[in-house]
Design a protein around this motif. Sequence first.
Motif, short mmCIF file in Angstrom:
data_model
loop_
_atom_site.label_atom_id
_atom_site.label_comp_id
_atom_site.label_asym_id
_atom_site.label_seq_id
_atom_site.Cartn_x
_atom_site.Cartn_y
_atom_site.Cartn_z
N ASN A 242 0.81 -1.21 0.00
CA ASN A 242 0.00 0.00 0.00
C ASN A 242 0.85 1.26 0.00
OD1 ASN A 242 -2.67 1.25 0.13
ND2 ASN A 242 -2.11 1.88 2.21
N ALA A 243 2.11 1.13 0.38
CA ALA A 243 3.00 2.29 0.45
C ALA A 243 3.58 2.66 -0.90
CB ALA A 243 4.14 2.02 1.44
N ILE A 244 3.43 1.78 -1.90
CA ILE A 244 4.07 2.02 -3.19
C ILE A 244 3.06 2.14 -4.32
CG2 ILE A 244 6.15 0.78 -2.46
CD1 ILE A 244 5.21 -1.59 -4.21
N LYS A 245 3.52 2.79 -5.37
CA LYS A 245 2.79 2.79 -6.65
C LYS A 245 3.73 2.19 -7.68
CE LYS A 245 4.09 7.64 -7.46
NZ LYS A 245 3.57 9.02 -7.73
N ILE A 246 3.14 1.55 -8.68
CA ILE A 246 3.94 0.92 -9.73
C ILE A 246 4.12 1.90 -10.88
CG2 ILE A 246 4.00 -0.92 -11.45
CD1 ILE A 246 2.44 -2.68 -9.56
N LEU A 247 5.39 2.12 -11.25
CA LEU A 247 5.70 2.91 -12.43
C LEU A 247 6.24 1.96 -13.50
CD1 LEU A 247 7.51 6.04 -10.90
CD2 LEU A 247 5.06 5.62 -11.18
N PHE A 248 5.61 1.98 -14.67
CA PHE A 248 6.05 1.13 -15.77
C PHE A 248 7.06 1.92 -16.62
CE2 PHE A 248 1.90 -0.59 -14.63
CZ PHE A 248 2.14 -1.96 -14.63
N PRO A 249 8.34 1.59 -16.51
CA PRO A 249 9.36 2.38 -17.22
C PRO A 249 9.21 2.33 -18.74
CG PRO A 249 10.37 1.10 -15.46
CD PRO A 249 8.96 0.60 -15.61
N ASN A 250 9.59 3.45 -19.36
CA ASN A 250 9.71 3.56 -20.81
C ASN A 250 8.39 3.34 -21.56
OD1 ASN A 250 12.49 2.58 -19.66
ND2 ASN A 250 12.95 3.68 -21.55
N THR A 251 7.29 3.65 -20.90
CA THR A 251 5.99 3.50 -21.55
C THR A 251 5.87 4.37 -22.79
OG1 THR A 251 4.88 2.89 -19.48
CG2 THR A 251 3.50 3.80 -21.22
N GLU A 252 6.55 5.52 -22.78
CA GLU A 252 6.45 6.46 -23.89
C GLU A 252 7.37 6.11 -25.05
OE1 GLU A 252 4.09 8.74 -24.02
OE2 GLU A 252 3.44 7.94 -22.08
N ASP A 253 8.27 5.14 -24.87
CA ASP A 253 9.12 4.75 -26.00
C ASP A 253 9.09 3.24 -26.18
OD1 ASP A 253 11.55 3.94 -24.16
OD2 ASP A 253 11.22 6.05 -23.69
N ARG A 254 10.17 2.50 -25.88
CA ARG A 254 10.23 1.10 -26.28
C ARG A 254 9.35 0.19 -25.44
NH1 ARG A 254 15.05 2.00 -23.54
NH2 ARG A 254 15.46 0.68 -21.71
N GLY A 255 9.03 0.60 -24.21
CA GLY A 255 8.21 -0.23 -23.34
C GLY A 255 8.99 -0.82 -22.18
#
Length: 348
Positions: A242-255
Motif C-alpha cells: 500500500n506504500a508504493i505505486k507501480i511505475l512502468f518504465p519507458n511506456t512512452e518509448d520502447r516499453g
Amino acid sequence: MTHATDRFRRAGIAAFALTFLAGPALAEGEVNIYSYRQPDLIKPLLDAFTDQTGITTNVLFLNKGLEEKIEAEGVNSPADLIFTVDIGRLSNAKEKGITQPVSDEAINANIPGQYRDPDGHWFGLTTRGRVVYASKDRVGQDAITYEELADPKWKGRICIRSGQHAYNLALFASMIAHHGEDYTKTWLTGLKNNLARKPDGGDRTQAKAIYAGECDIGIGNTYYVGLMQTNEKEPEQKDWANAIKILFPNTEDRGTHVNISGMALAKHAPNKDNALKLMEFLASPQGQEIYAEQVFEYPIGPGTEPAAIVKAFGDIKPDPLPLDEIANNRKAASELVDTTGFQDGPAS
C-alpha cells in the motif's frame, strides 16, 4: 514398483509430488514435470488439464539444481516437461542439452515469436514486468525510464536486490541489447551511485524499505505486488504494498522490460506424447489465463486477459525485444556488475 517410479519418489531435496499413483511412473496417461514453480501455484492449472484429458500429472519441485539433476539423470531421467521462470534458466536448460525442440502449430499460434526460442527449445507462458516501486508519499512523478535511474536526482534514494540475481541480470542485459556495453557500464555506475545501500534482499524487501522510509524507489517484478496485497499469513506485507505505486518504465518509448515463466520439453521425455498435450494446453488461452491468475502475471497469447488484481497495477507496454537477445547478453551483464563494483553499493 519400477526403477523409474522409485527415482521420481526419491529425487532431490525439497521434492514434492503433487499427484503420484501407485502404478508405474511411465504408464500410459501420465506426464512427469520437474518444476521451479511451487506446486500449489500450478495445481489449479494441472487439475484443469487432468479434468479435460484424464492424464495424470506428477510434479517434482526443486528450489535449485533442476537443470543439473536432469543432466545427471541422463537417458534414465523420468522428466517429461520442465517448468521454470526467467529467460536465464530456460536458456541454461537449452545450453546444458537437457531439452529438445518442439514444432507445434497450436503452440506457435498462441505464443508470440518474441517469447519463443528460435529453435523451439523453450516457450514463454506468462510475463512479469520489471518495474519501479515508488513511494506514494515521496515520489510525485508518475512516469519514469530505466535510463533515468542513473540521474543524480535519485542519489541515495534507490533500493535494489543483488545485481547478480537473474531478474536484474535480465534487465541489465536488455540495456546492453538496446544501448551497447559502454553505455550500460556508465549507466550501471550511475545507478550504483544512486543506491541508498548495498544491494540486498528480494523484491519484497525493497517495498518494505520504501514503507520504512529507507529509500524512495526500488526495482521489482510486478507479481510481487500481487503476492503482498493478498498475503494473509504476513499481513504487514499489505502495508508494504500500500506504500508504493507501480511505475512502468519507458511506456512512452520502447516499453517495459518483461521476463517470462516458461516450459521446455525434456530431452529424454518418456511420455513425450502426453507432455506435448500438456504443452498445448498450457499455451492455450484457457491454460495461460488460469496460470497467470495464480501467479499474478500477464498471459501472453492473443486475446487473453490478466486477472483483475493484475489489471489494477496499470497498463503495461511490453518491450518487444526478443528474449533470446536478452539471454545472449546475460554473461556480459554479469561481467559489468563485477566491473562496476555494483555489489559494493554507493561510493562513500
